[in-house]
Motif scaffolding. Structure first.
Motif, PDB file in Angstrom:
ATOM      1  N   ARG A 122      30.746 -17.578 -37.054  1.00  0.00           N
ATOM      2  CA  ARG A 122      31.690 -17.797 -38.146  1.00  0.00           C
ATOM      3  C   ARG A 122      32.508 -19.072 -37.944  1.00  0.00           C
ATOM      4  O   ARG A 122      33.024 -19.342 -36.862  1.00  0.00           O
ATOM      5  N   TYR A 137      30.109 -19.103 -43.149  1.00  0.00           N
ATOM      6  CA  TYR A 137      31.429 -18.869 -43.731  1.00  0.00           C
ATOM      7  C   TYR A 137      31.493 -17.510 -44.407  1.00  0.00           C
ATOM      8  O   TYR A 137      30.526 -17.054 -45.020  1.00  0.00           O
ATOM      9  N   ARG A 145      37.133 -20.884 -42.992  1.00  0.00           N
ATOM     10  CA  ARG A 145      37.033 -21.396 -44.359  1.00  0.00           C
ATOM     11  C   ARG A 145      38.030 -22.514 -44.620  1.00  0.00           C
ATOM     12  O   ARG A 145      37.873 -23.288 -45.573  1.00  0.00           O
TER      13      ARG A 145
END
Length: 214
Positions: free
Chosen positions: A86, A110, A89
């Motif tokens: 991950r 994301y 964002r």
């Protein structure tokens, strides 16, 4: 829930107006807007001290035709990215402010999002559900972007019904209020003057959420 209203009027001296409220993860530490990124010295935005990104970035000239650009991020609903891969964002508004396109080639890293990319010539919303990318061009007039997408129409899962109802109620209230007063054309004036009748609405308008979790 984050909410953003975008007014696009191609014939106006100020074609794009963006009003956005960030009311998620309010315990995250942050710094006020500034030029926080040495590799992008022309970009202004608030700094997320947890991950180094931002929720709103503005650059004076970049991308097609060297236009100014503003990029505003809202979290979305959908399939989350694998924890070991991950990325934050908060890096997405900086990518958009650099003029680099947002493509599906690397978005699987994301969590879901909606990214407003505004230029004087037009406004786009790039949405990622965790498995699918969509690119919407906003029409002239007043549009709203919610955690469930443009006009709340993404229909993403999981989104509890009470959350969807709360978003819809907020959008309806503020759309009606903004449309009932004159659209401002902010210039080099103090905010209280530049934003006219929109400013008290943007400050909350006395609105209170009434929808509760069952």
């Amino acid at each position: 829930m984050c909410t953003a209203f975008v007014s696009f009027d191609p014939g106006s001296a100020v074609p794009v107006l963006l009003l956005a409220v960030r009311d998620e993860y309010t315990d995250r530490k942050w710094l006020p807007p500034g030029c926080h990124w040495p590799d992008q010295p022309n970009v202004t935005g608030g700094l997320d001290l947890d991950a180094g990104g931002t929720w709103l970035a503005v650059a004076p000239s970049t991308g097609p035709g060297g236009e100014p650009v503003a990029a505003c991020l809202l979290n979305g609903f959908g399939h989350t990215a694998p924890p070991q891969q991950r990325l934050s964002r908060g890096g997405l508004p900086l990518i958009a402010a650099s003029g680099e396109p947002i493509t599906s080639a690397w978005l699987e890293r994301y969590d879901p999002f909606h990214l407003i990319i505004a230029r004087p010539s037009g406004v786009r919303v790039v949405s990622w559900s965790g498995s699918r990318i969509e690119d919407h061009e906003l029409p002239a007039g007043l549009s709203v972007v919610l955690n469930d997408g443009v006009e709340g129409r993404a229909g993403a899962q999981p989104c509890p019904p009470y959350i969807r109802a709360t978003m819809a109620a907020r959008a309806a209230h503020f759309r009606a209020r903004l449309q009932a007063v004159a659209r401002p054309e902010p210039a080099d004036e103090p905010p209280d003057v530049a934003w006219g009748q929109w400013l008290p609405i943007a400050r909350g308008d006395g609105y209170r959420r009434t929808t509760r979790q069952p």
